[in-house]
Structure formats: structure tokens, C-alpha cells
Design a protein around this motif. Sequence first.
Motif, PDB file in Angstrom:
ATOM      1  N   ALA A  29      11.719   9.276 -22.882  1.00 42.47           N
ATOM      2  CA  ALA A  29      10.793   8.196 -22.524  1.00 42.47           C
ATOM      3  C   ALA A  29      11.351   7.365 -21.364  1.00 42.47           C
ATOM      4  O   ALA A  29      10.622   7.032 -20.420  1.00 42.47           O
ATOM      5  CB  ALA A  29      10.522   7.308 -23.728  1.00 42.47           C
ATOM      6  N   ARG A  30      12.629   7.043 -21.403  1.00 43.37           N
ATOM      7  CA  ARG A  30      13.238   6.275 -20.308  1.00 43.37           C
ATOM      8  C   ARG A  30      13.260   7.095 -19.020  1.00 43.37           C
ATOM      9  O   ARG A  30      13.048   6.565 -17.929  1.00 43.37           O
ATOM     10  CB  ARG A  30      14.648   5.831 -20.687  1.00 43.37           C
ATOM     11  CG  ARG A  30      14.666   4.761 -21.746  1.00 43.37           C
ATOM     12  CD  ARG A  30      16.073   4.343 -22.095  1.00 43.37           C
ATOM     13  NE  ARG A  30      16.050   3.461 -23.255  1.00 43.37           N
ATOM     14  CZ  ARG A  30      17.122   2.976 -23.830  1.00 43.37           C
ATOM     15  NH1 ARG A  30      18.318   3.291 -23.386  1.00 43.37           N
ATOM     16  NH2 ARG A  30      17.010   2.183 -24.875  1.00 43.37           N
ATOM     17  N   PHE A  31      13.529   8.383 -19.161  1.00 46.16           N
ATOM     18  CA  PHE A  31      13.518   9.267 -17.993  1.00 46.16           C
ATOM     19  C   PHE A  31      12.123   9.284 -17.377  1.00 46.16           C
ATOM     20  O   PHE A  31      11.979   9.260 -16.153  1.00 46.16           O
ATOM     21  CB  PHE A  31      13.964  10.679 -18.387  1.00 46.16           C
ATOM     22  CG  PHE A  31      13.982  11.636 -17.229  1.00 46.16           C
ATOM     23  CD1 PHE A  31      15.023  11.613 -16.310  1.00 46.16           C
ATOM     24  CD2 PHE A  31      12.967  12.557 -17.064  1.00 46.16           C
ATOM     25  CE1 PHE A  31      15.045  12.490 -15.244  1.00 46.16           C
ATOM     26  CE2 PHE A  31      12.982  13.442 -15.996  1.00 46.16           C
ATOM     27  CZ  PHE A  31      14.019  13.412 -15.081  1.00 46.16           C
ATOM     28  N   ASP A  32      11.099   9.309 -18.213  1.00 43.48           N
ATOM     29  CA  ASP A  32       9.714   9.301 -17.730  1.00 43.48           C
ATOM     30  C   ASP A  32       9.437   8.027 -16.934  1.00 43.48           C
ATOM     31  O   ASP A  32       8.834   8.073 -15.860  1.00 43.48           O
ATOM     32  CB  ASP A  32       8.758   9.428 -18.917  1.00 43.48           C
ATOM     33  CG  ASP A  32       7.402   9.979 -18.555  1.00 43.48           C
ATOM     34  OD1 ASP A  32       7.231  10.518 -17.438  1.00 43.48           O
ATOM     35  OD2 ASP A  32       6.495   9.902 -19.413  1.00 43.48           O
ATOM     36  N   VAL A  33       9.884   6.882 -17.441  1.00 47.03           N
ATOM     37  CA  VAL A  33       9.722   5.619 -16.713  1.00 47.03           C
ATOM     38  C   VAL A  33      10.471   5.690 -15.385  1.00 47.03           C
ATOM     39  O   VAL A  33       9.937   5.314 -14.334  1.00 47.03           O
ATOM     40  CB  VAL A  33      10.223   4.420 -17.552  1.00 47.03           C
ATOM     41  CG1 VAL A  33      10.293   3.149 -16.711  1.00 47.03           C
ATOM     42  CG2 VAL A  33       9.328   4.210 -18.766  1.00 47.03           C
ATOM     43  N   LEU A  34      11.691   6.175 -15.419  1.00 46.06           N
ATOM     44  CA  LEU A  34      12.518   6.295 -14.215  1.00 46.06           C
ATOM     45  C   LEU A  34      11.795   7.124 -13.151  1.00 46.06           C
ATOM     46  O   LEU A  34      11.732   6.726 -11.983  1.00 46.06           O
ATOM     47  CB  LEU A  34      13.849   6.946 -14.593  1.00 46.06           C
ATOM     48  CG  LEU A  34      15.004   6.828 -13.627  1.00 46.06           C
ATOM     49  CD1 LEU A  34      15.537   5.398 -13.594  1.00 46.06           C
ATOM     50  CD2 LEU A  34      16.129   7.775 -14.042  1.00 46.06           C
ATOM     51  N   THR A  35      11.236   8.254 -13.550  1.00 41.21           N
ATOM     52  CA  THR A  35      10.553   9.114 -12.571  1.00 41.21           C
ATOM     53  C   THR A  35       9.289   8.452 -12.030  1.00 41.21           C
ATOM     54  O   THR A  35       9.036   8.511 -10.826  1.00 41.21           O
ATOM     55  CB  THR A  35      10.218  10.500 -13.154  1.00 41.21           C
ATOM     56  OG1 THR A  35       9.405  10.354 -14.306  1.00 41.21           O
ATOM     57  CG2 THR A  35      11.465  11.270 -13.522  1.00 41.21           C
ATOM     58  N   HIS A  36       8.508   7.805 -12.907  1.00 39.58           N
ATOM     59  CA  HIS A  36       7.287   7.159 -12.430  1.00 39.58           C
ATOM     60  C   HIS A  36       7.584   6.009 -11.472  1.00 39.58           C
ATOM     61  O   HIS A  36       6.928   5.865 -10.443  1.00 39.58           O
ATOM     62  CB  HIS A  36       6.439   6.662 -13.604  1.00 39.58           C
ATOM     63  CG  HIS A  36       5.610   7.731 -14.214  1.00 39.58           C
ATOM     64  ND1 HIS A  36       6.076   8.560 -15.205  1.00 39.58           N
ATOM     65  CD2 HIS A  36       4.341   8.135 -13.962  1.00 39.58           C
ATOM     66  CE1 HIS A  36       5.139   9.425 -15.543  1.00 39.58           C
ATOM     67  NE2 HIS A  36       4.077   9.185 -14.809  1.00 39.58           N
ATOM     68  N   LEU A  37       8.579   5.189 -11.799  1.00 38.42           N
ATOM     69  CA  LEU A  37       8.892   4.051 -10.929  1.00 38.42           C
ATOM     70  C   LEU A  37       9.575   4.490  -9.638  1.00 38.42           C
ATOM     71  O   LEU A  37       9.515   3.777  -8.634  1.00 38.42           O
ATOM     72  CB  LEU A  37       9.752   3.024 -11.663  1.00 38.42           C
ATOM     73  CG  LEU A  37       9.064   2.291 -12.817  1.00 38.42           C
ATOM     74  CD1 LEU A  37       9.989   1.226 -13.400  1.00 38.42           C
ATOM     75  CD2 LEU A  37       7.744   1.679 -12.382  1.00 38.42           C
ATOM     76  N   SER A  38      10.199   5.656  -9.646  1.00 41.02           N
ATOM     77  CA  SER A  38      10.825   6.124  -8.410  1.00 41.02           C
ATOM     78  C   SER A  38       9.782   6.613  -7.410  1.00 41.02           C
ATOM     79  O   SER A  38      10.002   6.536  -6.201  1.00 41.02           O
ATOM     80  CB  SER A  38      11.867   7.213  -8.685  1.00 41.02           C
ATOM     81  OG  SER A  38      11.259   8.406  -9.106  1.00 41.02           O
ATOM     82  N   VAL A  39       8.635   7.098  -7.901  1.00 41.72           N
ATOM     83  CA  VAL A  39       7.591   7.567  -6.980  1.00 41.72           C
ATOM     84  C   VAL A  39       6.479   6.533  -6.779  1.00 41.72           C
ATOM     85  O   VAL A  39       5.708   6.648  -5.835  1.00 41.72           O
ATOM     86  CB  VAL A  39       6.979   8.916  -7.439  1.00 41.72           C
ATOM     87  CG1 VAL A  39       8.013  10.006  -7.426  1.00 41.72           C
ATOM     88  CG2 VAL A  39       6.318   8.816  -8.784  1.00 41.72           C
ATOM     89  N   ALA A  40       6.395   5.541  -7.660  1.00 42.66           N
ATOM     90  CA  ALA A  40       5.341   4.526  -7.550  1.00 42.66           C
ATOM     91  C   ALA A  40       5.919   3.134  -7.792  1.00 42.66           C
ATOM     92  O   ALA A  40       5.539   2.453  -8.756  1.00 42.66           O
ATOM     93  CB  ALA A  40       4.211   4.829  -8.527  1.00 42.66           C
ATOM     94  N   PRO A  41       6.848   2.683  -6.940  1.00 37.47           N
ATOM     95  CA  PRO A  41       7.410   1.347  -7.149  1.00 37.47           C
ATOM     96  C   PRO A  41       6.330   0.274  -7.020  1.00 37.47           C
ATOM     97  O   PRO A  41       5.423   0.398  -6.204  1.00 37.47           O
ATOM     98  CB  PRO A  41       8.456   1.215  -6.033  1.00 37.47           C
ATOM     99  CG  PRO A  41       8.108   2.245  -5.020  1.00 37.47           C
ATOM    100  CD  PRO A  41       7.360   3.329  -5.734  1.00 37.47           C
ATOM    101  N   GLY A  42       6.431  -0.744  -7.874  1.00 37.74           N
ATOM    102  CA  GLY A  42       5.497  -1.858  -7.803  1.00 37.74           C
ATOM    103  C   GLY A  42       4.234  -1.676  -8.629  1.00 37.74           C
ATOM    104  O   GLY A  42       3.327  -2.495  -8.526  1.00 37.74           O
TER     105      GLY A  42
END
Length: 144
Positions: free
Chosen positions: A35-48
Motif C-alpha cells: 500500500a505504501r509502495f502504491d502511494v509512493l508510485t502515484h505521488l512520484s508520477v502525479a505530485p500535488g
Amino acid sequence: MRRPGLLAWLHLVRTYNKLHHHSMDHLKCSNMTPARFDVLTHLSVAPGISQQELSDRLLVTKGNTCTLLDKMTAQGLVERRPDPEDRRSYRLYLTEEGRQLAETLIPSHEDFIQEHMSALSDEEQRTLLALLRDLDRSLEPHEH
């Protein structure tokens, strides 16, 4: 004799479970959960993005997303910044530590998954992807 659809489903579940366990073990080395990895990947491609947008992308409840973000904020990986257009909400960003982790962990984990998938040829992987996409599109969301 069992029908091929049932056998395919059983193999799909068994394969998913094995790969998921291997993946979890790989992520544990970086103190990361899926779950944390999923957040990490989403925020790395869609910051903000907003917390609601992230919840929609993760397909989890807003409460679960909030707890997950609280933990990642405490780890120093994520920061919430006030939304200049809506004072009631926040925009989510990776911290410098979060960005550094994403830059190393995401490619490493992608390589890890690809290595496991390499039991199939590139052509077989493309065929599997097409079949799974077709199956996914044919299934209606299940309402409880």
C-alpha cells in the motif's frame, strides 16, 4: 473434469498469491508495504494530487488513505501542503527523502517483478496482458 475457466481462475489466484508474497518480501527490505509502495508510485508520477484523487486511484476509502498518509508523513516520505484553491483540502507531495526512495525502489521493484514474469517469453507476456485486459473489461464492478 473441471472446466477450463475454473482451472484458469485457480491458477490465476495461486500465481497472484505467490507473486504477491514474493513482492511483499522484496518491499519489506525497504520498510515498505504494498500500500505504501502504491502511494509512493502515484505521488512520484502525479505530485500535488489531492487526498481524494489519491483515494480514487488507490481504490481504497478516504479513511484508509488518511491513515496510510499519516504513517508515511511520520516516516518523512510524504508531505501535505494546503491547497491554494481550497483551504479545506491539501495537496500531496513526496519529500526529498520520499523522492530519493522512489527513484531507487520503483525501478528496483519493477525489475524484481519483470524477473519473475520472465518465466514467460515477451510474446507470452503480451498475450497474457491482452487476455487479462479483456477479462478485466468484461467484469462489472461487484456491488456488496
